[in-house]
Design an enzyme around this catalytic site. Sequence first.
Site, PDB file in Angstrom:
ATOM      1  CG  ASP A 239      -9.031   4.307   5.521  1.00 16.03           C
ATOM      2  OD1 ASP A 239      -9.553   3.285   5.994  1.00 16.03           O
ATOM      3  OD2 ASP A 239      -7.847   4.377   5.161  1.00 16.03           O
TER       4      ASP A 239
ATOM      5  CG  ASP B 112      -5.293  -1.554   8.133  1.00 17.23           C
ATOM      6  OD1 ASP B 112      -4.667  -1.079   9.095  1.00 17.23           O
ATOM      7  OD2 ASP B 112      -5.255  -1.049   6.985  1.00 17.23           O
TER       8      ASP B 112
ATOM      9  CD1 TRP C 154      -2.618   1.825   0.469  1.00 18.93           C
ATOM     10  CD2 TRP C 154      -1.260   2.511   2.112  1.00 18.93           C
ATOM     11  NE1 TRP C 154      -2.924   3.133   0.757  1.00 18.93           N
ATOM     12  CE2 TRP C 154      -2.110   3.580   1.757  1.00 18.93           C
ATOM     13  CE3 TRP C 154      -0.304   2.722   3.120  1.00 18.93           C
ATOM     14  CZ2 TRP C 154      -2.044   4.838   2.374  1.00 18.93           C
ATOM     15  CZ3 TRP C 154      -0.236   3.972   3.734  1.00 18.93           C
ATOM     16  CH2 TRP C 154      -1.107   5.005   3.365  1.00 18.93           C
TER      17      TRP C 154
ATOM     18  CE  LYS D  49      -6.438   5.853   2.376  1.00 17.15           C
ATOM     19  NZ  LYS D  49      -5.538   5.848   3.519  1.00 17.15           N
TER      20      LYS D  49
ATOM     21  CG  HIS E 299      -8.718   1.657   1.579  1.00 13.98           C
ATOM     22  ND1 HIS E 299      -7.443   1.217   1.314  1.00 13.98           N
ATOM     23  CD2 HIS E 299      -8.679   2.165   2.834  1.00 13.98           C
ATOM     24  CE1 HIS E 299      -6.670   1.428   2.361  1.00 13.98           C
ATOM     25  NE2 HIS E 299      -7.395   1.999   3.300  1.00 13.98           N
TER      26      HIS E 299
ATOM     27  CG  ASP F 158      -7.794   2.484   9.466  1.00 15.44           C
ATOM     28  OD1 ASP F 158      -8.052   1.354   9.030  1.00 15.44           O
ATOM     29  OD2 ASP F 158      -7.265   3.375   8.775  1.00 15.44           O
TER      30      ASP F 158
ATOM     31  CD  GLU G 101      -4.470  -1.667   1.983  1.00 15.31           C
ATOM     32  OE1 GLU G 101      -3.299  -1.950   2.315  1.00 15.31           O
ATOM     33  OE2 GLU G 101      -5.340  -1.303   2.803  1.00 15.31           O
TER      34      GLU G 101
ATOM     35  CG  HIS H  70      -5.818  -4.519   5.145  1.00 14.63           C
ATOM     36  ND1 HIS H  70      -4.961  -3.455   4.950  1.00 14.63           N
ATOM     37  CD2 HIS H  70      -5.040  -5.611   5.286  1.00 14.63           C
ATOM     38  CE1 HIS H  70      -3.714  -3.911   4.962  1.00 14.63           C
ATOM     39  NE2 HIS H  70      -3.740  -5.216   5.157  1.00 14.63           N
TER      40      HIS H  70
ATOM     41  CG  ASP I 102      -8.558  -1.156   4.229  1.00 18.01           C
ATOM     42  OD1 ASP I 102      -9.653  -0.746   4.664  1.00 18.01           O
ATOM     43  OD2 ASP I 102      -7.497  -1.007   4.859  1.00 18.01           O
TER      44      ASP I 102
END
Length: 414
Positions: free
Chosen positions: A289, A321, A181, A222, A257, A291, A220, A281, A254
């Site tokens: 994003d 993640d 990433w 995004k 994303h 997280d 990955e 993820h 992910d």
Amino acid sequence: MTRYESAKQRYEALGVDVDAALNALGNKAISIHCWQGDDVIGFEGSGQALSGGIQTTGNYPGRARTPEELMADFDMAASLIPGKKRINLHASYAVFHGKKADRDALLPEHFSAWVDYAKKHEYGIDFNPTFFSHPMVVDGLTLSSPIESVRRFWIRHAVACRRIASSLAEQLGEPVLHNIWIPDGYKHTPADRLGPRLRLKNSLDEIFAENLPGVLDSVESKVFGIGVESYTVGSNEFYMAYAARHPGVYNLLDNGHYHPTESVGDKIPALLAFFDKVPLHVTHPVRWDSDHVVLLDDETRDIAREIVRCHALDRVLIGLDYFDASINRIAAWVIGTRNMQKALLAALLEPHDNLRRWQEEGNFTEMLLWQEELKSLPFGDIWEHFCAIQGVPADASWYEAVRTYQENVLSKRR
Ligand code: RNT
Ligand code: ZN
């Protein structure tokens, strides 16, 4: 009859094989990200702030500052999580015995402490090059940089990391996911959207040129990051196309994303139609994003359901993640990982053959009825039984251990 036995009977009446479900869950490894334990800081000691458009917010005391602390904290969390675990490392977590090496000169020996640790605890390892929090990220760019010396530095980094991943795989005797990433993008609308992508494509071609046993490569994508809102070089279409054209390179999803109404659950079967592996993820994005810690919410449950329905437990590589510094970091690991496993268990307890048959027969009434009915079956009793046979606390009593650890260990870190 125990609560477990009575719950089991109800699922079995629907044709669900509960023993097989418990077995499948116990054998499915979850790759737990080391970076929740220290706010994505790593051990380079450079004092560089976290960069790349990702952010850890919160200042809960007691973050891990050394490899020893991070390993001890991870063990604490792992002792409260049922089933198989892998530890997901970033290159910035190299453990230097003496002389430090810059990112483009990292060697397998810089991860030998992790190999010893993983072997001792029977964790698998996954690995990531680190393209952020470093002075060679120039104008926010790495593999797509127009500055040739910058681009070359990051190509050398990724080449070094793939070799490390291959060495880890050899030492552990099982494959290692190596996921790329990069943060590259622009705050303002760029004048050239193609140039950076062609440079990234060339960089990837060089990085993947070497055939390395034991490495599962992924890229990955995004949609945007903080400070890079207008353009992301490694977008969804870019990496999807790259992976489709390069056998052995997988497209990692992910779920933080994508645009908020997109469903990663829906993307999993789409990719399974073309790829033999789909790495994930799993995170919990709140408005962006962000997280946050993975919840047992519709999105997580949908992801788990698709993995199970598609008979793809061995094809979908589940990694987590998120990085939340506003709560106890060990509890964050435990809550998020157990939620992922709860979602998988709930999915494993669904009568997918019946649901599929009703869909194919056009019997949408019963399909809908049972999709809803399943939600209130006594899944929690099966979960608690699973935890008990796995030797971990079945309910929220696991927090006692974390609280004691906080008092005796974390609160002393100043
Ligand atoms: C960033 C990506 C990436 C990182 C980790 C630390 O948006 O999700 O996977 O979170 O590599
Ligand atoms: Zn991610």
